[in-house]
Design a protein around this motif. Sequence first.
Motif, short mmCIF file in Angstrom:
data_model
loop_
_atom_site.label_atom_id
_atom_site.label_comp_id
_atom_site.label_asym_id
_atom_site.label_seq_id
_atom_site.Cartn_x
_atom_site.Cartn_y
_atom_site.Cartn_z
N ILE A 46 0.95 -1.12 0.05
CA ILE A 46 0.01 0.01 -0.02
C ILE A 46 0.88 1.37 -0.13
CG2 ILE A 46 -1.54 1.34 1.44
CD1 ILE A 46 -2.92 -1.32 2.30
N GLY A 47 2.00 1.28 0.83
CA GLY A 47 2.69 2.43 1.04
C GLY A 47 3.29 2.82 -0.36
N THR A 48 3.83 1.54 -1.02
CA THR A 48 4.79 1.86 -2.07
C THR A 48 3.53 2.31 -3.40
OG1 THR A 48 6.05 -0.20 -1.83
CG2 THR A 48 6.08 0.70 -4.07
N GLY A 49 2.37 1.61 -3.34
CA GLY A 49 1.40 1.74 -4.16
C GLY A 49 1.01 3.42 -4.17
N VAL A 96 0.38 5.97 5.59
CA VAL A 96 1.56 6.88 6.08
C VAL A 96 2.91 6.37 5.71
CG1 VAL A 96 2.82 7.48 8.49
CG2 VAL A 96 0.43 7.30 8.31
N ALA A 97 3.21 5.12 5.34
CA ALA A 97 4.32 4.79 4.77
C ALA A 97 4.39 5.22 3.41
CB ALA A 97 4.44 3.40 4.67
N GLY A 98 3.42 5.51 2.68
CA GLY A 98 3.19 6.11 1.30
C GLY A 98 3.11 7.75 1.31
N GLY A 99 3.25 8.18 2.49
CA GLY A 99 3.39 9.76 2.35
C GLY A 99 2.33 10.43 2.92
N LEU A 100 1.15 9.91 3.59
CA LEU A 100 0.34 10.57 4.39
C LEU A 100 0.78 11.17 5.77
CD1 LEU A 100 -3.00 11.22 4.96
CD2 LEU A 100 -3.07 9.01 5.99
N ALA A 101 0.38 12.34 5.90
CA ALA A 101 1.01 12.99 7.10
C ALA A 101 0.75 12.55 8.32
CB ALA A 101 1.04 14.59 6.95
N VAL A 102 1.40 12.12 9.21
CA VAL A 102 1.28 11.60 10.48
C VAL A 102 -0.09 12.36 11.20
CG1 VAL A 102 1.86 10.92 12.91
CG2 VAL A 102 3.38 10.61 10.77
N PRO A 103 0.03 13.81 11.35
CA PRO A 103 -1.07 14.57 11.99
C PRO A 103 -2.37 14.18 11.21
CG PRO A 103 1.06 15.95 11.57
CD PRO A 103 1.14 14.60 10.80
N VAL A 104 -2.37 14.24 10.00
CA VAL A 104 -3.72 13.85 9.41
C VAL A 104 -4.26 12.45 9.79
CG1 VAL A 104 -4.80 13.64 7.16
CG2 VAL A 104 -3.05 15.38 7.36
N ALA A 105 -3.50 11.53 10.02
CA ALA A 105 -3.60 10.01 10.13
C ALA A 105 -3.96 9.89 11.67
CB ALA A 105 -2.33 9.24 9.88
N VAL A 106 -3.65 10.68 12.70
CA VAL A 106 -3.88 10.34 14.24
C VAL A 106 -5.55 10.50 14.39
CG1 VAL A 106 -3.57 11.44 16.35
CG2 VAL A 106 -1.79 11.28 14.89
N ALA A 213 -0.75 1.57 -11.90
CA ALA A 213 0.11 0.65 -11.26
C ALA A 213 0.04 0.83 -9.75
CB ALA A 213 1.42 0.92 -11.58
N GLY A 214 -0.07 2.27 -9.13
CA GLY A 214 -0.11 2.52 -7.90
C GLY A 214 -1.48 2.09 -7.39
N VAL A 215 -2.45 2.54 -8.05
CA VAL A 215 -4.01 2.27 -7.75
C VAL A 215 -4.15 0.88 -7.58
CG1 VAL A 215 -6.44 2.55 -8.13
CG2 VAL A 215 -4.75 4.47 -8.54
N ALA A 216 -3.53 0.06 -8.43
CA ALA A 216 -3.72 -1.40 -8.52
C ALA A 216 -2.97 -2.08 -7.19
CB ALA A 216 -3.09 -1.95 -9.59
N MET A 217 -1.80 -1.26 -6.78
CA MET A 217 -0.99 -1.74 -5.65
C MET A 217 -1.81 -1.69 -4.31
SD MET A 217 3.06 -1.01 -6.04
CE MET A 217 3.44 -0.32 -7.63
N ILE A 218 -2.45 -0.36 -4.28
CA ILE A 218 -3.27 -0.01 -3.25
C ILE A 218 -4.37 -0.87 -2.98
CG2 ILE A 218 -4.69 1.93 -2.20
CD1 ILE A 218 -3.03 4.11 -3.61
N VAL A 219 -5.37 -1.26 -4.18
CA VAL A 219 -6.21 -2.12 -4.10
C VAL A 219 -5.76 -3.61 -3.56
CG1 VAL A 219 -8.04 -3.26 -5.50
CG2 VAL A 219 -7.47 -0.82 -5.85
#
Lengths: 392, 73
Positions: A46-49, A96-106, A213-219
């Motif tokens: 998911i992170g890579t995707g 988060v591993a893919g770039g989502l900011a931690v404060p948004v994820a909390v 490719a990224g969307v497929a990885m996330i799915v």
Amino acid sequence: MVESGAGVTIAHEGVASQSEAGSGHALSWLMVSGLVYALISAVSVIGTGFKVAAGDQAQQLFQFASNPFVGLMVGIIATALIQSSSTVSSVIVGLVAGGLAVPVAVPMIMGANIGTTVTNTLVSLGHVQHRDEFRRAFAAATVHDFFNLLAVAIFLPLEMIFGLLERSALAVSTLVVGPGSYSMSGMNVMAVLTGPMTGSIEWLAHLLPGVFAGVAMIVIGITLIFVSIRFIGRLLKVLMVGRAKRIMHGAIGRGPWSGILSGTVVTVLVQSSSTTTSLMVPLAGSGAFTLSQIYPFTLGTNVGTTITALLAATAVSGALAAHALEIALVHVLFNVFALVLIFTLPFLRNIPMLGAEWLAALAAQRKLFAAVWVLGVFVVMPGLLILVTSVL
Amino acid sequence: MDEPLSEKPSDELERMMAETEACLAELRHEVQRRRQTAQSIEIDNLETHLKEARVKWGELKRFFEIVLQELRR
């Protein structure tokens, strides 16, 4: 002679069935190991995707959730729909591993805590035919709702003002990973082990062009997490039932902290807080367990369920690996802090029980109150807040 | 006919109190024992409870039918 022959046959059958059970268990454990491997790998995928799909736009993509209340509601709705906080928190770790900011994820992680309580509340509605049984079952379920709502009411403002959980999680992750290092080089064994699976999925996904490719990885990642957590839960229910029984027997008559510990351990064993809290609903409905006995067990399940995402975060590698560990630790610390603060302060400790008893008494008189609670907390309130925020 | 409490000697009243407290403690212990036995029996059925620990959509439908009936009344 005949009797002796029959005895030998029975003995042989006994040995054979024992051996079959043993090999069955071995196979189940092998499957659990494979599924845990798939789960851990999926978080990295998911992170890579997300990195491939969003590129440098990761922050903008989740701009809509930068309002903490919207993030909270996204967490509630996603978890209420999937009925698994482990799944949602693992997906958040991946994002988060893919770039989502931690404060948004909390706030999303906090929302996952509230959303997961929908399952046992829905299970309690099944006791509707008998008034007293329904009142006890509904109170046992909603004490979890009230506790998690109270925890968010206390910790979300603290997070917005001081970044309490984020700072604490960062301190712990720095302690684990090493001061000043964001490489997690000491923990990369997991990343190396999951390499073949994540590499294969990424190679397959890259057969598609660019963003797809990224969307497929996330799915694929989300599907893998969902399926593996579901099947791990099913297998562990069978494999761990004996141990769970021993733990629960041991906790009888030993006070609330023993109840909290047993709730934590049983949830770790079956890898699902929805299962363990739903398990307590019929026990309360029958009257065998009182609300004050169910309550500490329920709080333990909040802590036990955080282990899945924490495990998944250890396999993330790369520059954002420490952030992935940080958000998984936010989930752990949020539940530990809430447990310690609310349960040790007498004036806070009783609020969830009083709330649950009051609501259950109302709902036993008029079922409409139960319906309004379920739809209001898990559907209408989150939906309206997201709608209003996106329109304004 | 029982002698009224006001006419009983103090040591007799204290003896009665001690007996009542002992009886109460025994009753509490018995209630506790029965409650714990009932809990143990429920935990022994954990396999069944684990199988049942899921949302049953049929029951949920029945719940909302009851709510609708309440609203129509």
